[in-house]
Design a protein around this motif. Structure first.
Motif, PDB file in Angstrom:
ATOM      1  N   ILE A  37       0.843  -1.190   0.000  1.00  0.00           N
ATOM      2  CA  ILE A  37       0.000   0.000   0.000  1.00  0.00           C
ATOM      3  C   ILE A  37       0.880   1.242   0.000  1.00  0.00           C
ATOM      4  O   ILE A  37       1.899   1.296   0.691  1.00  0.00           O
ATOM      5  CB  ILE A  37      -0.934   0.006   1.223  1.00  0.00           C
ATOM      6  N   LEU A  38       0.472   2.252  -0.766  1.00  0.00           N
ATOM      7  CA  LEU A  38       1.247   3.476  -0.859  1.00  0.00           C
ATOM      8  C   LEU A  38       1.002   4.357   0.363  1.00  0.00           C
ATOM      9  O   LEU A  38      -0.144   4.718   0.641  1.00  0.00           O
ATOM     10  CB  LEU A  38       0.847   4.259  -2.119  1.00  0.00           C
ATOM     11  N   PRO A  39       2.054   4.702   1.119  1.00  0.00           N
ATOM     12  CA  PRO A  39       1.874   5.665   2.208  1.00  0.00           C
ATOM     13  C   PRO A  39       1.721   7.065   1.638  1.00  0.00           C
ATOM     14  O   PRO A  39       2.178   7.352   0.522  1.00  0.00           O
ATOM     15  CB  PRO A  39       3.175   5.527   3.009  1.00  0.00           C
ATOM     16  N   SER A  40       1.097   7.955   2.402  1.00  0.00           N
ATOM     17  CA  SER A  40       0.858   9.300   1.876  1.00  0.00           C
ATOM     18  C   SER A  40       1.700  10.376   2.557  1.00  0.00           C
ATOM     19  O   SER A  40       1.792  11.485   2.035  1.00  0.00           O
ATOM     20  CB  SER A  40      -0.632   9.664   2.009  1.00  0.00           C
ATOM     21  N   ARG A  41       2.290  10.095   3.718  1.00  0.00           N
ATOM     22  CA  ARG A  41       3.141  11.093   4.370  1.00  0.00           C
ATOM     23  C   ARG A  41       4.348  11.367   3.483  1.00  0.00           C
ATOM     24  O   ARG A  41       4.987  10.449   2.958  1.00  0.00           O
ATOM     25  CB  ARG A  41       3.572  10.619   5.751  1.00  0.00           C
ATOM     26  N   THR A  42       4.701  12.624   3.299  1.00  0.00           N
ATOM     27  CA  THR A  42       5.782  13.009   2.379  1.00  0.00           C
ATOM     28  C   THR A  42       7.095  12.340   2.747  1.00  0.00           C
ATOM     29  O   THR A  42       7.812  11.830   1.872  1.00  0.00           O
ATOM     30  CB  THR A  42       5.954  14.541   2.378  1.00  0.00           C
ATOM     31  N   SER A  43       7.441  12.308   4.032  1.00  0.00           N
ATOM     32  CA  SER A  43       8.707  11.703   4.440  1.00  0.00           C
ATOM     33  C   SER A  43       8.700  10.195   4.226  1.00  0.00           C
ATOM     34  O   SER A  43       9.752   9.593   3.971  1.00  0.00           O
ATOM     35  CB  SER A  43       9.009  12.034   5.904  1.00  0.00           C
ATOM     36  N   ASP A  44       7.539   9.549   4.295  1.00  0.00           N
ATOM     37  CA  ASP A  44       7.465   8.114   4.010  1.00  0.00           C
ATOM     38  C   ASP A  44       7.700   7.847   2.526  1.00  0.00           C
ATOM     39  O   ASP A  44       8.388   6.885   2.154  1.00  0.00           O
ATOM     40  CB  ASP A  44       6.094   7.558   4.407  1.00  0.00           C
ATOM     41  N   VAL A  45       7.118   8.673   1.686  1.00  0.00           N
ATOM     42  CA  VAL A  45       7.338   8.520   0.243  1.00  0.00           C
ATOM     43  C   VAL A  45       8.823   8.641  -0.071  1.00  0.00           C
ATOM     44  O   VAL A  45       9.377   7.877  -0.882  1.00  0.00           O
ATOM     45  CB  VAL A  45       6.520   9.563  -0.541  1.00  0.00           C
ATOM     46  N   THR A  46       9.511   9.564   0.601  1.00  0.00           N
ATOM     47  CA  THR A  46      10.953   9.716   0.415  1.00  0.00           C
ATOM     48  C   THR A  46      11.704   8.505   0.947  1.00  0.00           C
ATOM     49  O   THR A  46      12.602   7.962   0.284  1.00  0.00           O
ATOM     50  CB  THR A  46      11.447  10.989   1.123  1.00  0.00           C
ATOM     51  N   ALA A  47      11.335   8.052   2.142  1.00  0.00           N
ATOM     52  CA  ALA A  47      12.033   6.928   2.768  1.00  0.00           C
ATOM     53  C   ALA A  47      11.905   5.649   1.945  1.00  0.00           C
ATOM     54  O   ALA A  47      12.842   4.846   1.887  1.00  0.00           O
ATOM     55  CB  ALA A  47      11.483   6.701   4.176  1.00  0.00           C
ATOM     56  N   PHE A  48      10.755   5.466   1.298  1.00  0.00           N
ATOM     57  CA  PHE A  48      10.525   4.261   0.504  1.00  0.00           C
ATOM     58  C   PHE A  48      10.707   4.507  -0.992  1.00  0.00           C
ATOM     59  O   PHE A  48      10.298   3.684  -1.815  1.00  0.00           O
ATOM     60  CB  PHE A  48       9.107   3.734   0.758  1.00  0.00           C
ATOM     61  N   GLY A  49      11.333   5.630  -1.339  1.00  0.00           N
ATOM     62  CA  GLY A  49      11.435   6.024  -2.746  1.00  0.00           C
ATOM     63  C   GLY A  49      12.065   4.975  -3.633  1.00  0.00           C
ATOM     64  O   GLY A  49      11.560   4.683  -4.724  1.00  0.00           O
ATOM     65  N   ASP A  50      13.185   4.396  -3.195  1.00  0.00           N
ATOM     66  CA  ASP A  50      13.870   3.408  -4.032  1.00  0.00           C
ATOM     67  C   ASP A  50      12.996   2.188  -4.268  1.00  0.00           C
ATOM     68  O   ASP A  50      12.929   1.658  -5.390  1.00  0.00           O
ATOM     69  CB  ASP A  50      15.191   2.986  -3.371  1.00  0.00           C
ATOM     70  N   ARG A  51      12.317   1.735  -3.228  1.00  0.00           N
ATOM     71  CA  ARG A  51      11.473   0.550  -3.377  1.00  0.00           C
ATOM     72  C   ARG A  51      10.272   0.846  -4.271  1.00  0.00           C
ATOM     73  O   ARG A  51       9.905   0.033  -5.125  1.00  0.00           O
ATOM     74  CB  ARG A  51      10.994   0.073  -2.008  1.00  0.00           C
TER      75      ARG A  51
END
Length: 430
Positions: A349-363
């Motif tokens: 599932i795609l997280p929506s918090r901006t820092s989470d999107v960054t943290a999981f960017g590579d994946r």
């Protein structure tokens, strides 16, 4: 004495010995529809939170998705009701109107507005008040079986409705029990969201400024498309039954290679992987095909959030918001991600918090299944969040299912859908 009880004992002793007034930490509960594996991850996060906040306790109750809203409405506040609940954004206006959920305080609201996209924050708000902390965001894409495409001589996923119908025809083989495109029945969101995604990819909308627009030309073309799929035999309603856990023939037929294409959300990746094993490598994603009135590929999007029970005590509400702020914050997970982000990514599932999107960017970028969804996010249209939204969804579900089973023509379905939606939205707006 176990560790948790030890904390409670020590905290109680401190209260008795101190002459100063000390507020006892609250015991709160979390209502969710997640399955056992995901609840186990939430429990692990709770243990970490409780270790840092002695005296606070959080218990989890899980119910099936179909029972979630009813449970939330009927359980009420106090000892018998959940303090926190995960909800679908379309439910929020009705829950806020009925004073079942509590608005967030200024600090929580400011932090949320600073760390989530504006559209996601808007879906968690009613008027100027934020009522929940957003977590997941979901969009739709075309999922297709590359092996079946190769066998049918289809070299690329369809980009237009014309190509989509041509592919559905080539993929349909009644002698093999194989359908070209899989529709869904028996589950409101599962029925409605693929239809809505095709509609917005055809330049249409469900609702504009609180009014239904299912009488538009774009909507007529979308109802006609469904009728073509059904009457031509490209979609078989007997293969379409599903629920919110994607159990049933809909999942089974796609997993077993009996369905060539579907339109589905990103969150069902885990169900596909579990069902297909190594054959999951045959599955690819592509944008929703563009209809004759559309200008670009679009999808419906929707989000989820965690809310706090307005009928809980002030102490329970304060602890609930403190816990949710931590659970969704960048210090609760690994490598700058939130614990909630870790939980969501475990389900695809795609997280929506901006820092989470960054943290999981590579994946997110390297996962071929999820990347097909992240590419569509920028052009997605949020599912309308209005009073009466769930009733509207269920009425349109019934109309689309009547089409599937040959009980309504496209023209009759369109007229019924517009009439029902007009009555429902007008009544709930009063």
């Amino acid at each position: 004495m176990n560790l948790r009880n030890g904390w409670r004992f020590a905290f109680a002793a401190t209260l008795m010995m101190s002459s100063a007034a000390v507020s006892q930490a609250a015991e709160i509960s979390f209502l969710t529809h997640w399955g056992p594996d995901t609840v186990a991850l939430l429990d692990a996060a709770i243990e970490k939170y409780e270790a840092a906040n002695p005296g606070d306790t959080v218990t989890v109750r899980a119910v099936p998705f179909g029972d979630l809203l009813t449970t939330l409405r009927t359980s009420g506040g106090g000892a018998g009701g959940a303090t926190i609940a995960g909800i679908y954004d379309a439910w929020l206006p009705d829950l806020a109107r009925d004073k079942l959920v509590s608005p967030a305080g200024d600090d929580i609201a400011a932090d949320t507005k600073a760390n989530w996209p504006a559209g996601v924050v808007s879906a968690a708000s009613v008027g100027d008040s934020l009522y929940g902390i957003p977590n997941e965001i979901d969009v739709y894409a075309l999922n297709y079986n590359k092996r079946l495409f190769d066998e049918a001589g289809i070299t690329a996923p369809p980009a237009t409705w014309e190509e989509f119908l041509a592919a559905a025809e080539k993929l349909t083989d009644k002698s093999k029990g194989q359908q070209g495109f899989g529709l869904i029945n028996s589950w409101a969101a599962g029925v409605l969201h693929p239809f809505a995604s095709l509609l917005v990819s055809n330049g249409g909308d469900l609702i504009v400024d609180g009014k239904p627009v299912l009488d538009s030309e774009a909507a007529k073309q979308t109802f006609d498309l469904y009728e073509k799929l059904i009457t031509s035999g490209y979609s078989d309603p007997a293969m379409a039954t599903a629920d919110a856990n994607t159990t049933g023939p809909f999942l089974d037929n796609f997993v077993s290679g009996k369905t060539g294409m579907i339109i589905m959300a990103n969150w069902w990746e885990s169900a596909l992987k579990a069902g297909m094993g190594d054959a999951f490598a045959d599955i690819a994603t592509a944008p929703i095909p563009v209809g004759p009135s559309g200008d670009t590929a679009r999808s419906i999007s929707y989000s989820w959030m965690t809310v706090v029970n307005a009928q809980a005590s002030a102490e329970e509400q304060e602890t609930a918001w403190k816990f949710l702020s931590w659970l969704n914050g960048p210090d609760s997970g690994e490598n700058g991600a939130s614990a909630m982000g870790d939980i969501l990514m475990s389900m695809g599932i795609l997280p929506s918090r901006t820092s989470d999107v960054t943290a999981f960017g590579d994946r997110l970028a390297s996962d071929p299944f999820l990347s097909g969804y992240t590419e569509t996010l920028a052009d997605a249209k949020p599912f309308p969040v209005v009073l009466g939204g769930q009733e509207f969804s269920e009425a349109l579900q019934q109309t689309l299912e009547a089409m599937q089973f040959g009980q309504l023509t496209a023209a009759e379905a369109q007229a019924n859908a517009q009439s029902d939606a007009t009555e429902i939205l007008a009544r709930n707006a009063q």
